[in-house]
Write a protein that holds these residues in place. Structure first.
Motif, PDB file in Angstrom:
ATOM      1  N   GLU A   8       1.042  -1.226  -0.093  1.00  0.00           N
ATOM      2  CA  GLU A   8      -0.008  -0.116  -0.086  1.00  0.00           C
ATOM      3  C   GLU A   8       0.845   1.331  -0.022  1.00  0.00           C
ATOM      4  OE1 GLU A   8      -0.466  -1.766   4.202  1.00  0.00           O
ATOM      5  OE2 GLU A   8      -0.260  -2.577   2.219  1.00  0.00           O
ATOM      6  N   ASP A   9       2.127   1.123   0.142  1.00  0.00           N
ATOM      7  CA  ASP A   9       3.030   2.182   0.201  1.00  0.00           C
ATOM      8  C   ASP A   9       3.538   2.716  -1.180  1.00  0.00           C
ATOM      9  OD1 ASP A   9       3.009   2.505   3.047  1.00  0.00           O
ATOM     10  OD2 ASP A   9       4.535   0.999   3.168  1.00  0.00           O
ATOM     11  N   LEU A  10       3.185   1.827  -2.167  1.00  0.00           N
ATOM     12  CA  LEU A  10       3.570   2.094  -3.569  1.00  0.00           C
ATOM     13  C   LEU A  10       3.168   3.175  -3.977  1.00  0.00           C
ATOM     14  CD1 LEU A  10       3.811  -1.504  -5.085  1.00  0.00           C
ATOM     15  CD2 LEU A  10       5.511  -0.140  -4.677  1.00  0.00           C
ATOM     16  N   PRO A  11       3.729   4.098  -4.891  1.00  0.00           N
ATOM     17  CA  PRO A  11       2.940   5.256  -5.551  1.00  0.00           C
ATOM     18  C   PRO A  11       1.761   4.808  -6.328  1.00  0.00           C
ATOM     19  CG  PRO A  11       5.317   5.331  -5.892  1.00  0.00           C
ATOM     20  CD  PRO A  11       4.984   3.977  -5.363  1.00  0.00           C
ATOM     21  N   PHE A  12       0.709   5.625  -6.233  1.00  0.00           N
ATOM     22  CA  PHE A  12      -0.626   5.352  -6.758  1.00  0.00           C
ATOM     23  C   PHE A  12      -0.546   5.167  -8.190  1.00  0.00           C
ATOM     24  CE2 PHE A  12      -4.802   6.741  -8.480  1.00  0.00           C
ATOM     25  CZ  PHE A  12      -5.482   5.664  -7.895  1.00  0.00           C
ATOM     26  N   ASP A  13       0.336   5.963  -8.841  1.00  0.00           N
ATOM     27  CA  ASP A  13       0.549   5.671 -10.217  1.00  0.00           C
ATOM     28  C   ASP A  13       0.989   4.191 -10.855  1.00  0.00           C
ATOM     29  OD1 ASP A  13      -0.375   8.481 -10.364  1.00  0.00           O
ATOM     30  OD2 ASP A  13       1.861   9.266 -10.589  1.00  0.00           O
ATOM     31  N   LEU A  14       1.604   3.617 -10.014  1.00  0.00           N
ATOM     32  CA  LEU A  14       2.076   2.380 -10.137  1.00  0.00           C
ATOM     33  C   LEU A  14       0.941   1.295 -10.221  1.00  0.00           C
ATOM     34  CD1 LEU A  14       5.334   1.953  -8.490  1.00  0.00           C
ATOM     35  CD2 LEU A  14       5.010   2.440 -10.720  1.00  0.00           C
ATOM     36  N   LEU A  15      -0.280   1.413  -9.763  1.00  0.00           N
ATOM     37  CA  LEU A  15      -1.139   0.770  -9.730  1.00  0.00           C
ATOM     38  C   LEU A  15      -1.695   0.260 -11.041  1.00  0.00           C
ATOM     39  CD1 LEU A  15      -3.105  -1.174  -7.788  1.00  0.00           C
ATOM     40  CD2 LEU A  15      -4.531   0.977  -7.699  1.00  0.00           C
ATOM     41  N   PRO A  16      -2.030   1.061 -11.891  1.00  0.00           N
ATOM     42  CA  PRO A  16      -2.309   0.518 -13.280  1.00  0.00           C
ATOM     43  C   PRO A  16      -1.388  -0.447 -13.937  1.00  0.00           C
ATOM     44  CG  PRO A  16      -2.578   2.863 -13.278  1.00  0.00           C
ATOM     45  CD  PRO A  16      -1.799   2.531 -11.993  1.00  0.00           C
ATOM     46  N   LEU A  17      -0.162  -0.183 -13.688  1.00  0.00           N
ATOM     47  CA  LEU A  17       0.919  -1.113 -14.268  1.00  0.00           C
ATOM     48  C   LEU A  17       1.009  -2.294 -13.591  1.00  0.00           C
ATOM     49  CD1 LEU A  17       4.054   1.465 -14.463  1.00  0.00           C
ATOM     50  CD2 LEU A  17       2.253   0.879 -16.315  1.00  0.00           C
ATOM     51  N   ALA A  29     -11.891  -9.695 -11.109  1.00  0.00           N
ATOM     52  CA  ALA A  29     -13.292  -9.386 -10.191  1.00  0.00           C
ATOM     53  C   ALA A  29     -12.974  -9.199  -8.685  1.00  0.00           C
ATOM     54  CB  ALA A  29     -14.266 -10.608 -10.316  1.00  0.00           C
ATOM     55  N   VAL A  30     -11.854 -10.156  -8.269  1.00  0.00           N
ATOM     56  CA  VAL A  30     -11.416 -10.199  -6.994  1.00  0.00           C
ATOM     57  C   VAL A  30     -10.718  -8.585  -6.465  1.00  0.00           C
ATOM     58  CG1 VAL A  30      -9.823 -11.101  -5.053  1.00  0.00           C
ATOM     59  CG2 VAL A  30     -11.423 -12.382  -6.681  1.00  0.00           C
ATOM     60  N   LEU A  31     -10.036  -8.214  -7.644  1.00  0.00           N
ATOM     61  CA  LEU A  31      -9.230  -6.907  -7.428  1.00  0.00           C
ATOM     62  C   LEU A  31     -10.173  -5.909  -7.284  1.00  0.00           C
ATOM     63  CD1 LEU A  31      -6.351  -7.033  -9.938  1.00  0.00           C
ATOM     64  CD2 LEU A  31      -6.161  -7.314  -7.440  1.00  0.00           C
ATOM     65  N   CYS A  32     -11.499  -5.897  -7.902  1.00  0.00           N
ATOM     66  CA  CYS A  32     -12.449  -4.953  -7.766  1.00  0.00           C
ATOM     67  C   CYS A  32     -12.991  -4.855  -6.467  1.00  0.00           C
ATOM     68  CB  CYS A  32     -13.511  -5.242  -8.634  1.00  0.00           C
ATOM     69  SG  CYS A  32     -13.218  -5.027 -10.680  1.00  0.00           S
ATOM     70  N   LEU A  33     -12.759  -5.766  -5.514  1.00  0.00           N
ATOM     71  CA  LEU A  33     -13.204  -5.754  -4.192  1.00  0.00           C
ATOM     72  C   LEU A  33     -12.340  -5.261  -3.293  1.00  0.00           C
ATOM     73  CD1 LEU A  33     -14.994  -9.334  -4.298  1.00  0.00           C
ATOM     74  CD2 LEU A  33     -16.153  -7.128  -4.972  1.00  0.00           C
ATOM     75  N   VAL A  34     -11.024  -4.965  -3.496  1.00  0.00           N
ATOM     76  CA  VAL A  34     -10.091  -4.593  -2.504  1.00  0.00           C
ATOM     77  C   VAL A  34     -10.423  -3.075  -2.014  1.00  0.00           C
ATOM     78  CG1 VAL A  34      -7.583  -3.945  -2.218  1.00  0.00           C
ATOM     79  CG2 VAL A  34      -8.168  -5.858  -3.862  1.00  0.00           C
ATOM     80  N   ASN A  35     -10.466  -2.347  -2.896  1.00  0.00           N
ATOM     81  CA  ASN A  35     -11.080  -0.877  -2.413  1.00  0.00           C
ATOM     82  C   ASN A  35     -11.041  -0.151  -3.426  1.00  0.00           C
ATOM     83  OD1 ASN A  35      -8.489   0.076  -3.528  1.00  0.00           O
ATOM     84  ND2 ASN A  35      -7.348  -0.293  -1.570  1.00  0.00           N
ATOM     85  N   GLN A  36     -11.392   1.200  -3.348  1.00  0.00           N
ATOM     86  CA  GLN A  36     -12.029   1.954  -4.401  1.00  0.00           C
ATOM     87  C   GLN A  36     -10.781   2.089  -5.525  1.00  0.00           C
ATOM     88  OE1 GLN A  36     -13.511   5.714  -2.823  1.00  0.00           O
ATOM     89  NE2 GLN A  36     -15.607   4.674  -2.156  1.00  0.00           N
ATOM     90  N   ALA A  37      -9.720   2.443  -5.085  1.00  0.00           N
ATOM     91  CA  ALA A  37      -8.590   2.531  -5.944  1.00  0.00           C
ATOM     92  C   ALA A  37      -8.483   1.584  -7.108  1.00  0.00           C
ATOM     93  CB  ALA A  37      -7.313   2.904  -5.246  1.00  0.00           C
ATOM     94  N   PHE A  38      -8.372   0.234  -6.650  1.00  0.00           N
ATOM     95  CA  PHE A  38      -8.198  -1.072  -7.165  1.00  0.00           C
ATOM     96  C   PHE A  38      -9.399  -1.110  -7.953  1.00  0.00           C
ATOM     97  CE2 PHE A  38      -4.814  -2.129  -4.549  1.00  0.00           C
ATOM     98  CZ  PHE A  38      -4.031  -3.125  -5.011  1.00  0.00           C
ATOM     99  N   TYR A  39     -10.751  -0.832  -7.383  1.00  0.00           N
ATOM    100  CA  TYR A  39     -11.963  -0.887  -8.404  1.00  0.00           C
ATOM    101  C   TYR A  39     -11.891   0.116  -9.563  1.00  0.00           C
ATOM    102  CZ  TYR A  39     -16.756  -0.544  -9.748  1.00  0.00           C
ATOM    103  OH  TYR A  39     -17.939  -0.458 -10.408  1.00  0.00           O
ATOM    104  N   ALA A  40     -11.289   1.065  -9.528  1.00  0.00           N
ATOM    105  CA  ALA A  40     -11.455   2.164 -10.516  1.00  0.00           C
ATOM    106  C   ALA A  40     -10.570   1.689 -11.650  1.00  0.00           C
ATOM    107  CB  ALA A  40     -10.773   3.652  -9.959  1.00  0.00           C
ATOM    108  N   PHE A  41      -9.413   0.894 -11.483  1.00  0.00           N
ATOM    109  CA  PHE A  41      -8.395   0.450 -12.707  1.00  0.00           C
ATOM    110  C   PHE A  41      -9.106  -0.870 -13.002  1.00  0.00           C
ATOM    111  CE2 PHE A  41      -5.507   3.369 -10.280  1.00  0.00           C
ATOM    112  CZ  PHE A  41      -5.268   4.402 -11.483  1.00  0.00           C
ATOM    113  N   ALA A  42      -9.425  -1.827 -12.129  1.00  0.00           N
ATOM    114  CA  ALA A  42      -9.558  -3.101 -12.577  1.00  0.00           C
ATOM    115  C   ALA A  42     -11.105  -3.400 -13.137  1.00  0.00           C
ATOM    116  CB  ALA A  42      -9.594  -4.027 -11.153  1.00  0.00           C
ATOM    117  N   ILE A  43     -11.972  -2.563 -12.730  1.00  0.00           N
ATOM    118  CA  ILE A  43     -13.181  -2.557 -13.411  1.00  0.00           C
ATOM    119  C   ILE A  43     -13.405  -2.345 -14.932  1.00  0.00           C
ATOM    120  CG2 ILE A  43     -14.065  -0.338 -13.169  1.00  0.00           C
ATOM    121  CD1 ILE A  43     -16.262  -3.452 -12.619  1.00  0.00           C
ATOM    122  N   ARG A  44     -12.387  -1.595 -15.353  1.00  0.00           N
ATOM    123  CA  ARG A  44     -12.172  -1.151 -16.586  1.00  0.00           C
ATOM    124  C   ARG A  44     -11.425  -2.300 -17.467  1.00  0.00           C
ATOM    125  NH1 ARG A  44     -10.553   4.185 -14.863  1.00  0.00           N
ATOM    126  NH2 ARG A  44      -8.198   3.611 -15.411  1.00  0.00           N
TER     127      ARG A  44
END
Length: 468
Positions: A8-17, A29-44
């Protein structure tokens, strides 16, 4: 000593990578359930490309669930850019059919950003579905089953006027009759056309002459199972293309196809000066030695990156000549990223030469004799960029599933490959190559190589009818 960094300390910009390397829908689908940040990228990523294949567990039930979701949740339907329907419920009671069709039409109409649609299940594509797809404003790629009889009205097809990519599978006579008018409606925007038949006499030189004036910007053209098409019909299309071809497939065409004449015309006109991919087949009547020389002439000036060759049907006697392979590698080896051989024997020496001199090679699909398997590993180890390997047995040895003995054999071969290799297949099976670090008792670290289940939802390239 500083504490180890947490995920969770990783820069937010690295999440899409990080998320983009997850390919299995269930994992997304599991990633979408982690939190809102994961949902925003994984749902797409979860809804961007939607696939339903016949071999999926409960595929027909998944079709119903999919379209119910797209119908009830328009904000999710807006994320869909590619829709692939290769299975669909049939033989339903009238009331069930009407309910599913209503969900389907509502779901498709909500896919306002749909760019590409594949709908190949025979008998499932109806006029109402086509009329709904026509209204998708961004649809530019279409692959459909061409057997329209009693299912849809071919007169709807020319209304798909914004297409840049069109694939027809087993087209009926009436669909072929509609094709020139349909292609004319695209107003020269078509870049990709494939006609996949099964020894159909409906696609002829005459049909190709009729469509030729309307495809001036065509870049990729693939013909499969069209025994009435000769070099004359194919040249009619290619000679009118303004910028030259990028991809060309000639599989199971007429035995009267004159490779010498075709090669001479293309060379004189510079038609293949941009071509990066070629797919060829030979039949039992082909004089392979002469044919191979004409192919070398045809490809001499092409900036070739992908080479595919196979025999027609179940013919097993042709063997790919070592000198032919050597000539292909000598001319194109620095650029080749894929070398694909199906249903043709080849020597281990030819394979070794391909691996050693094709420095950019990423995909290698080959037929290997049983006695040569022990020599394959050292050959593959010389390929610095190799990512995917598929090994087939010769056709006359059968293509049964992978036995325990064969599994151990290919695992041993995979362990000799470089770490770049991520996928390994044998006959009808495809595995992911996984590597993990193992700490020994003495503290040393070694890499353990295993073969795991293939997770990508898309069809592996080596199993596609049209390899592009």
């Amino acid at each position: 000593m500083n504490a180890l960094a947490k995920f969770e300390d990783l820069p937010f910009d690295l999440l899409p990578l990080v998320v983009q390397h997850v390919v299995r829908p269930a994992h997304l689908a599991v990633l979408c359930l982690v939190n809102q940040a994961f949902y925003a990228f994984a749902i797409r990523l979860l809804y961007e490309r939607v696939f339903i294949y016949a071999w999926h567990r409960e595929a027909k039930a998944k079709v119903i669930k999919l379209f119910r979701t797209l119908a009830d949740y328009p904000h999710l339907a807006k994320l869909v850019q590619q829709l692939v329907i290769r299975d669909f419920p049939k033989a339903l009671q009238s009331e069930e059919h009407d309910t599913i069709l209503a969900l389907c039409l509502s779901g498709v109409s909500n896919c306002v950003n749909l760019r590409a649609c594949t709908w190949t299940r025979h008998g499932s594509l109806t006029s109402r579905v086509l009329e709904t797809l026509v209204e998708c404003p961004k649809l530019t790629e279409l692959e459909i089953n061409g057997q329209h009889n009693n299912f849809y009205d071919p007169r709807i097809l020319p209304r798909f006027a914004n297409l840049r990519k069109l694939s027809l599978i087993m087209p009926s006579g009436l669909v072929i009759d509609t094709l020139p008018n349909w292609i004319r409606s695209t107003q020269g925007n078509l870049r990709y056309l494939s006609l996949i038949c099964k020894s159909s006499t409906r696609v002829t030189d005459g049909v190709l002459h009729d469509i030729a004036p309307f495809v001036p910007n065509l870049e990729n053209f693939y013909l499969v199972g069209c025994p009435k098409v000769t070099h004359e019909g194919l040249w009619a299309v290619l000679s009118g293309v303004s910028s030259g071809m990028v991809g060309l497939g000639m599989e199971a065409l007429s035995t009267a196809f004159d490779m010498a004449t075709f090669s001479d015309r293309c060379t004189r006109a510079g038609t293949l000066s941009r071509m990066r991919s070629i797919t060829l087949t030979v039949d039992e009547h082909t004089s392979l030695t002469v044919w191979q020389q004409h192919v070398l002439s045809l490809l001499a000036s092409a900036p070739l990156q992908q080479f595919h060759i196979s025999t027609v049907g179940g013919h097993v006697n042709h063997r790919l000549n070592d000198e032919f392979c050597k000539a292909i590698v000598t001319t194109h080896g620095s650029r080749l990223t894929r070398f694909s051989v199906h249903r043709m024997r080849m020597s281990i020496q030819a394979i070794a030469d391909i691996c050693a001199r094709c420095i950019a090679l990423q995909q290698l699909f080959i037929v290997v004799e049983q006695n040569d398997l022990d020599s394959l590993g050292p050959c593959l180890a010389n390929a610095p960029s190799l990512r995917a390997v598929h090994v087939n047995r010769p056709l006359d040895f059968g293509s049964e599933d992978v036995s325990r003995q064969s599994y151990d054999k290919i695992l041993g071969i995979a362990r000799q490959c470089r770490p770049t290799v991520k996928q390994f297949g044998f006959n009808t099976r495809v595995f992911q190559v996984e590597r993990s670090a193992v700490i020994e008792d003495d503290g040393s670290v070694r890499t353990e190589v295993t073969l795991a289940q293939y997770e990508n939802p898309e069809i592996p390239e080596q199993f596609l009818v049209v390899r592009t």
